[in-house]
Design a protein around this motif. Structure first.
Motif, mmCIF file in Angstrom:
data_model
loop_
_atom_site.group_PDB
_atom_site.id
_atom_site.type_symbol
_atom_site.label_atom_id
_atom_site.label_comp_id
_atom_site.label_asym_id
_atom_site.label_seq_id
_atom_site.Cartn_x
_atom_site.Cartn_y
_atom_site.Cartn_z
ATOM 1 N N LEU A 398 1.048 -1.280 0.006
ATOM 2 C CA LEU A 398 -0.113 0.086 -0.049
ATOM 3 C C LEU A 398 0.807 1.115 0.065
ATOM 4 O O LEU A 398 1.018 2.041 0.891
ATOM 5 N N GLY A 399 1.584 1.248 -1.031
ATOM 6 C CA GLY A 399 2.667 2.175 -1.106
ATOM 7 C C GLY A 399 2.353 3.810 -1.152
ATOM 8 O O GLY A 399 0.935 4.023 -1.700
ATOM 9 N N ALA A 400 2.994 4.765 -1.316
ATOM 10 C CA ALA A 400 2.825 6.292 -1.380
ATOM 11 C C ALA A 400 2.200 6.582 -2.674
ATOM 12 O O ALA A 400 1.361 7.453 -2.592
ATOM 13 N N ASN A 401 2.372 5.710 -3.758
ATOM 14 C CA ASN A 401 1.479 6.111 -4.894
ATOM 15 C C ASN A 401 0.504 5.487 -5.189
ATOM 16 O O ASN A 401 0.156 5.311 -6.239
ATOM 17 N N ILE A 402 -0.142 4.754 -4.306
ATOM 18 C CA ILE A 402 -1.219 3.723 -4.418
ATOM 19 C C ILE A 402 -2.429 4.216 -5.151
ATOM 20 O O ILE A 402 -3.137 3.647 -6.109
ATOM 21 N N PHE A 403 -2.794 5.609 -4.691
ATOM 22 C CA PHE A 403 -3.764 6.172 -5.224
ATOM 23 C C PHE A 403 -3.723 6.368 -6.683
ATOM 24 O O PHE A 403 -4.842 6.398 -7.569
ATOM 25 N N GLU A 404 -2.510 6.478 -7.362
ATOM 26 C CA GLU A 404 -2.193 6.750 -8.791
ATOM 27 C C GLU A 404 -2.220 5.181 -9.473
ATOM 28 O O GLU A 404 -2.427 5.054 -10.573
ATOM 29 N N VAL A 405 -1.689 4.136 -8.814
ATOM 30 C CA VAL A 405 -1.783 3.021 -9.158
ATOM 31 C C VAL A 405 -2.944 2.228 -9.623
ATOM 32 O O VAL A 405 -3.202 1.719 -10.503
ATOM 33 N N PHE A 406 -3.927 2.572 -8.784
ATOM 34 C CA PHE A 406 -5.321 1.841 -8.718
ATOM 35 C C PHE A 406 -6.310 2.939 -8.550
ATOM 36 O O PHE A 406 -7.147 2.923 -7.698
ATOM 37 N N PRO A 407 -6.253 3.847 -9.677
ATOM 38 C CA PRO A 407 -7.518 5.107 -9.466
ATOM 39 C C PRO A 407 -8.672 4.586 -9.654
ATOM 40 O O PRO A 407 -9.461 5.236 -9.190
ATOM 41 N N GLU A 408 -8.848 3.589 -10.313
ATOM 42 C CA GLU A 408 -10.430 3.041 -10.469
ATOM 43 C C GLU A 408 -10.914 2.583 -9.191
ATOM 44 O O GLU A 408 -12.252 2.544 -9.040
ATOM 45 N N LEU A 409 -10.170 2.038 -8.221
ATOM 46 C CA LEU A 409 -10.677 1.209 -7.017
ATOM 47 C C LEU A 409 -10.798 2.380 -5.797
ATOM 48 O O LEU A 409 -11.495 2.041 -5.037
ATOM 49 N N PHE A 410 -10.174 3.492 -5.721
ATOM 50 C CA PHE A 410 -10.070 4.656 -4.874
ATOM 51 C C PHE A 410 -11.362 5.731 -5.082
ATOM 52 O O PHE A 410 -10.910 6.292 -6.458
ATOM 53 N N GLU A 411 -12.089 5.956 -4.419
ATOM 54 C CA GLU A 411 -13.089 7.178 -4.597
ATOM 55 C C GLU A 411 -13.018 8.223 -3.623
ATOM 56 O O GLU A 411 -12.636 7.906 -2.340
ATOM 57 N N ASP A 412 -13.027 9.603 -3.913
ATOM 58 C CA ASP A 412 -12.952 10.643 -2.978
ATOM 59 C C ASP A 412 -14.122 10.710 -2.231
ATOM 60 O O ASP A 412 -14.268 11.187 -1.004
ATOM 61 N N ASP A 413 -15.225 10.128 -2.639
ATOM 62 C CA ASP A 413 -16.859 10.474 -1.923
ATOM 63 C C ASP A 413 -17.310 9.192 -1.238
ATOM 64 O O ASP A 413 -17.478 8.114 -2.171
ATOM 65 N N TYR A 414 -17.358 8.927 -0.303
ATOM 66 C CA TYR A 414 -18.229 7.851 0.549
ATOM 67 C C TYR A 414 -19.272 7.264 -0.493
ATOM 68 O O TYR A 414 -19.534 6.110 -0.489
ATOM 69 N N GLU A 415 -20.054 8.504 -0.465
ATOM 70 C CA GLU A 415 -21.266 8.027 -1.503
ATOM 71 C C GLU A 415 -21.519 7.462 -2.829
ATOM 72 O O GLU A 415 -22.301 6.724 -3.161
ATOM 73 N N ASN A 416 -20.291 7.449 -3.253
ATOM 74 C CA ASN A 416 -19.876 6.909 -4.699
ATOM 75 C C ASN A 416 -19.873 5.447 -4.759
ATOM 76 O O ASN A 416 -19.762 4.790 -5.732
ATOM 77 N N ILE A 417 -19.411 4.949 -3.710
ATOM 78 C CA ILE A 417 -19.113 3.568 -3.465
ATOM 79 C C ILE A 417 -20.293 2.938 -3.346
ATOM 80 O O ILE A 417 -21.258 2.854 -2.697
ATOM 81 N N GLN A 418 -20.447 1.849 -4.355
ATOM 82 C CA GLN A 418 -21.542 1.052 -4.748
ATOM 83 C C GLN A 418 -21.528 -0.418 -4.159
ATOM 84 O O GLN A 418 -22.067 -1.243 -4.668
ATOM 85 N N PHE A 419 -20.668 -0.499 -2.958
ATOM 86 C CA PHE A 419 -20.729 -1.989 -2.503
ATOM 87 C C PHE A 419 -20.680 -1.600 -0.864
ATOM 88 O O PHE A 419 -20.453 -0.755 -0.483
ATOM 89 N N GLU A 420 -21.005 -2.957 -0.033
ATOM 90 C CA GLU A 420 -20.801 -2.923 1.279
ATOM 91 C C GLU A 420 -19.432 -2.964 1.869
ATOM 92 O O GLU A 420 -18.650 -3.331 1.230
ATOM 93 N N GLY A 421 -19.357 -2.215 2.768
ATOM 94 C CA GLY A 421 -18.008 -2.574 3.527
ATOM 95 C C GLY A 421 -16.692 -1.567 2.821
ATOM 96 O O GLY A 421 -16.292 -1.916 1.796
ATOM 97 N N LYS A 422 -16.794 -0.174 3.435
ATOM 98 C CA LYS A 422 -15.860 0.628 2.743
ATOM 99 C C LYS A 422 -14.942 1.206 4.014
ATOM 100 O O LYS A 422 -15.179 1.267 4.931
ATOM 101 N N ALA A 423 -13.624 1.175 3.365
ATOM 102 C CA ALA A 423 -12.519 1.600 4.272
ATOM 103 C C ALA A 423 -12.032 2.850 3.588
ATOM 104 O O ALA A 423 -12.066 3.204 2.545
ATOM 105 N N LYS A 424 -11.744 3.747 4.842
ATOM 106 C CA LYS A 424 -11.054 5.001 4.538
ATOM 107 C C LYS A 424 -9.504 5.011 4.658
ATOM 108 O O LYS A 424 -8.923 4.533 5.554
ATOM 109 N N ILE A 425 -8.812 5.397 3.322
ATOM 110 C CA ILE A 425 -7.353 5.374 3.510
ATOM 111 C C ILE A 425 -6.780 6.813 3.349
ATOM 112 O O ILE A 425 -7.146 7.625 2.385
ATOM 113 N N TYR A 426 -5.749 7.055 4.347
ATOM 114 C CA TYR A 426 -4.935 8.504 4.283
ATOM 115 C C TYR A 426 -3.902 8.247 3.669
ATOM 116 O O TYR A 426 -3.214 7.124 3.863
ATOM 117 N N GLY A 427 -3.563 8.880 2.788
ATOM 118 C CA GLY A 427 -2.363 9.141 1.841
ATOM 119 C C GLY A 427 -2.181 10.268 1.306
ATOM 120 O O GLY A 427 -2.550 11.591 1.751
#
Length: 576
Positions: A398-427
């Motif tokens: 879960l490296g320093a550039n992880i948000f750039e590596v998997f941009p499709e999987l990280f959302e800026d807004d909690y409400e945009n996530i369409q599945f149960e079980g959401k984790a908030k990542i600080y980076g």
């Protein structure tokens, strides 16, 4: 300067008296650019400061090391005396050490010559002693104040042939060293066919791959004389120099590994005494030198730190060595007392002793290790097309550039996530700190995942004492963080985490951190001297107070003296 111009200047210096030639050679080398960009050259000023502070001998600088030597002369301005500059080197007497190392029969080894300035210094100090010997025995002329250049060279060359020994890493370094010591002339010996004791031995490779054989060679007179049948053992009066610092690990992504500690071991194996200048981070048990080696050195009563510079640029103006630079000295026959805890500040020693006397649990016990969070295999099972985006060795990082590596999987807004079980990542994203959301089954859930914790950067500043820490934050439950950060604590309430964050901001805690933090990194081990506190409402500290007031409470708790408090207040920058 061009190679041709340098050669011409060196050749011209060959005809000069010894002192004048040394000054001319040092001036030539001050403009010299070494072809190997990774090589750290020791300036002539630093060579003189290093040698005179440890072994003594003849230095070509004044006591401030900011200009030529000075001497007192009768004044012409109404005063009794005034100081004027002089080309005559200044003698620095370190007592028994100086007499032993620069005795007429002493042999001195330079362990890693690049330009020959260390052997140039020791050769001159030996030359001054040998000159006295020649005069006492009538070996040259009747008027010792009126030597010819040729007669000085006889003495000088006798030193090079019998007292000065040098090893280099490359043939180029050997040739440069030969030119520094002898120029382009041949040894001017009265008898015999002696030669310079300068060897190029693929030093770095042999030190790392063939150390014991290298030590054996250095201690063999046959090695130096080119005669393997000669089994006489060399006895060096001292080893000096500036060893190689590191080797780059090409292709494996692990940066560079230190090797200067290996050269310290080699030097100590071939001589009962000596002194080297090298990186200082191991003195704080930091960096990549082996931790058991650090402890062995710090607890050896036969070694001591002679000089320390927190900023390497004070001695090497163009080189930034994290953790600073140190001059160490060893003598098997002397007991200096173990270094133990090292600091350039006496106040830190006394503060640490007071705090350690309480025998409290270390704050490091609640600091989580690096790279605590990682990606799970679920991510690749559900998104096989993303396999290969990270290197094989960092596939689950879960490296320093992880948000750039998997941009499709990280959302800026909690409400945009369409599945149960959401984790908030600080980076960090686009050079700023932020939170992003991801499916919680795609990351691991270590102990502090569901707790309140304080999140701090894994790296901060340069390691200089007094630095502020980049702003820590309180991480709530169901919040993780990338490898850029570290987690502190696993608290049941937000109030405890807020109290811990205030403690981290105090000058007191950062003073204690500064006893071990020598580089930009502040992993778990660097917090070992910070005492752990009770962060609940039952604590002996009122955590509702301001950070400045909490500092005052901590000063009283640990019984710090007025001088110790003044030191902290002066050296440590405030954080709120």
């Amino acid at each position: 300067a061009t190679a041709k111009a340098i050669v011409e200047r060196v050749q011209a210096a060959d005809r000069l008296p010894v002192v004048e030639r040394i000054n001319r050679i040092a001036d030539i080398l001050s403009d010299f650019c070494y072809p190997d960009k990774e090589t750290v050259l020791t300036p002539w000023r630093v060579v003189n400061m290093h040698m005179s502070d440890t072994l003594g001998g003849y230095t070509f600088f004044n006591e401030r090391f900011d200009g030529p030597c000075e001497r007192e002369v009768p004044a012409t301005n109404g005063q009794l005396f005034e100081w004027v500059t002089t080309d005559e080197p200044r003698f620095v007497d370190r007592g028994e050490v100086t007499r032993t190392v620069f005795a007429s029969d002493s042999k001195i080894l330079e362990i890693n010559s690049k330009t020959g300035l260390y052997p140039l210094y020791v050769a001159y100090s030996l030359y001054r002693q040998r000159k006295k010997d020649f005069e006492a025995t009538g070996g040259l002329i009747d008027d010792p104040d009126n030597y010819s250049v040729e007669e000085e060279q006889v003495i000088w060359d006798d030193i090079l042939a019998n007292n000065v020994y040098v090893i280099c890493n490359t043939p180029m370094a050997r040739r440069i060293t030969e030119c520094t010591l002898l120029g382009f002339r041949k040894l001017n010996m009265r008898e015999g066919n002696e030669r310079l004791n300068i060897k190029s031995v693929q030093l770095i490779r042999r030190a790392t791959e063939d150390r014991e054989a290298l030590i054996s060679d250095l201690l063999s007179e046959g090695f130096w004389r080119g005669n393997k049948r000669n089994k006489i053992i060399m006895k060096f009066g001292a080893v000096v120099g500036n060893p190689p610092y590191q080797v780059v690990n090409k292709g494996n992504g692990n940066g560079a590994d230190p090797i200067y500690h290996t050269f310290i071991d080699i030097a100590r194996a071939v001589s009962p005494r000596g002194t080297l200048i090298h990186p200082a981070r191991f003195l704080f048990n930091a960096g990549k030198t082996p931790k058991d080696w650090n402890q062995q050195f710090l607890n050896d009563p036969h070694v001591k730190v002679m000089d320390y510079w927190a900023s390497s640029m004070e001695v090497f103006p163009t080189v930034d060595v994290k953790g600073g630079i140190a001059v160490t000295y060893w003598d098997r026959n002397k007991d200096f007392g173990a270094i133990g805890f090292f600091s350039a500040y006496d106040e830190l020693h006394s503060i640490l002793r007071r705090v350690k006397s309480f025998k409290e649990t270390a704050f490091s016990s609640i600091v989580a290790p690096r790279e605590l969070y990682s990606i799970t295999e679920d991510l690749y099972k559900e998104h096989p097309e993303m396999e290969g985006r990270q290197s094989k060795g960092h596939r689950l990082s879960l490296g320093a550039n992880i948000f750039e590596v998997f941009p499709e999987l990280f959302e800026d807004d909690y409400e945009n996530i369409q599945f149960e079980g959401k984790a908030k990542i600080y980076g960090r994203y686009e050079n700023r700190r932020c939170y992003k959301w991801i499916k919680d089954t795609y990351i691991t859930h270590p102990d502090n995942y569901k707790c309140f914790k304080v999140v701090i950067p894994e790296a901060n500043g340069s390691g200089a004492i007094g630095e502020v820490l980049s702003t820590p934050i309180v991480g709530e439950p169901i919040v993780g963080y990338t490898d850029t950060f570290l987690g502190v604590g696993c608290f049941g309430t937000n109030e405890e985490a807020e109290a811990c964050m205030k403690y981290i901001k105090t000058k007191f805690a950062r003073t204690m951190l500064g006893t071990l933090k020598a580089t930009q990194h502040n992993p778990r081990d660097t917090w070992a001297n910070v005492p752990l506190q009770d962060f609940t409402s039952s604590s002996d500290i009122n955590w509702r107070a301001s950070v400045a007031d909490i500092d005052q409470q901590l000063y009283r708790k640990y019984g710090l003296s007025a001088d110790e408090i003044a030191f902290i207040e002066k050296m440590i920058k405030p954080m709120e």
